[in-house]
Design a protein around this motif. Structure first.
Motif: not given
Length: 326
Positions: A247, A283, A286
């Motif tokens: 993140n 990811t 995402d």
């Protein structure tokens, strides 16, 4: 004694301070005081505040010491049962305090209430260029693990905090030049439950000049905060650090793409995206990552003005539904 103390640190805030104060005066919940900490302003901030006739506004002036110290000074002056932090360039919806206090009434074990955020980008003249909402997170109760992964509260202008909760965790860390909010929320989350108001109530203002100059500072502070957070985290949560770092890299890529769209900034964004995908290949599934990749490709392929226009069009629908009037 007022129910809520609203603390507004102000440093050279002449362009926005009046509007920020008015966003408090327009609250549907009226039992509050405003504590303005003038953090060494050299412009007309004090003159503008003095021109607003409201006995609920109190001003204290100090030499410039930074945001964390200004907040700490404001907290020390506060008389309210609850503390609301508000930066001098952000705004609230009129029902912000009312709904957050209602959330406390419905959840008496909570120490912190938060809402959802609008990210409000403005140009050099202060005109809103784009407005897009944060994800509708609904984390409540023990949110420590969720906060450890990412700062879903987004800004210091969001929370309403029980003064008793503040007394248990102490002051903001003045050594942090950015991400001091996330550090503070984590400390609160170790002791107190959080409650969410499922509504976008905070307008977080981002100007191109201020953000572009802060990207490196924000990145360095984020790394410091991550190290500090995992030094304090229990052994059973250490495995979350890889997700936190993923993140972090996506956060940095976003900062560079939006606020440093030059050759070096685009290269930095690409490196951070590569790092995020390297740590956690999943990811790529995402939507946030996919949007970042799209923005990167747009800035790689098209001239600066064209890519910025296209990215603005991608974000534009949120503004038409926000109800913001400026």
């Amino acid at each position: 004694m007022p129910k809520v103390s609203v603390i507004i640190p102000a440093y050279n805030a002449e362009k926005t301070i009046r509007e920020t104060i008015e966003t408090v005066r327009q609250q549907t919940f009226p039992d509050w005081e405003i504590i303005i900490i003038n953090d060494g302003s050299k412009d007309k901030t004090l003159e503008i505040v003095a021109s607003i006739e409201d006995e609920r506004i109190k001003v204290f002036s100090y030499e410039n010491s930074g945001l964390s110290m200004a907040r700490n000074r404001g907290i020390s002056k506060a008389n309210g049962e609850y503390i609301a932090l508000l930066d001098a360039d952000d705004l609230w919806t009129p029902d912000k305090l009312e709904l957050q206090l209602l959330a406390f009434n419905n959840n008496p074990q909570a120490g912190v209430a938060y809402s959802w955020t609008y990210f409000m980008d403005v140009d050099e003249q202060g005109k809103v260029t784009s407005l897009h909402p944060s994800n509708p997170y609904a984390f409540a109760g023990n949110v420590y693990e969720n906060l450890l992964i990412s700062d879903f509260i987004h800004s210091g202008s969001n929370t309403l905090i029980l003064k008793q909760a503040i007394d248990t965790v102490g002051e903001f860390d003045p050594t942090l030049k950015s991400c001091e909010d996330w550090d503070y929320w984590l400390r609160l989350a170790t002791r107190w439950h959080f409650v969410v108001v499922p509504k976008h109530q905070i307008y977080y203002r981002r100007s191109p000049n201020s953000m572009s100059s802060k990207v490196e500072i924000m990145k360095a502070a984020a790394l410091m905060s991550i190290d500090k957070a995992y030094q304090a985290a229990p052994p059973n949560l250490q495995h979350l650090k890889s997700l936190t770092m993923t993140n972090f890299h996506k956060y940095c890529a976003s900062l560079y793409l939006q606020h440093r769209p030059d050759f070096d900034g685009i290269n930095q964004a690409q490196q951070h995206l590569r790092s995020a995908i390297s740590i956690q290949p999943q990811t790529l599934l995402d939507k946030v990552t996919q949007k970042l990749i799209l923005k990167l490709l747009l800035q790689r392929v098209f001239p600066k003005q064209v890519s910025q226009y296209l990215m603005q069009k991608i974000r534009q629908p949120a503004a038409s539904n926000s109800g913001l009037k400026l």
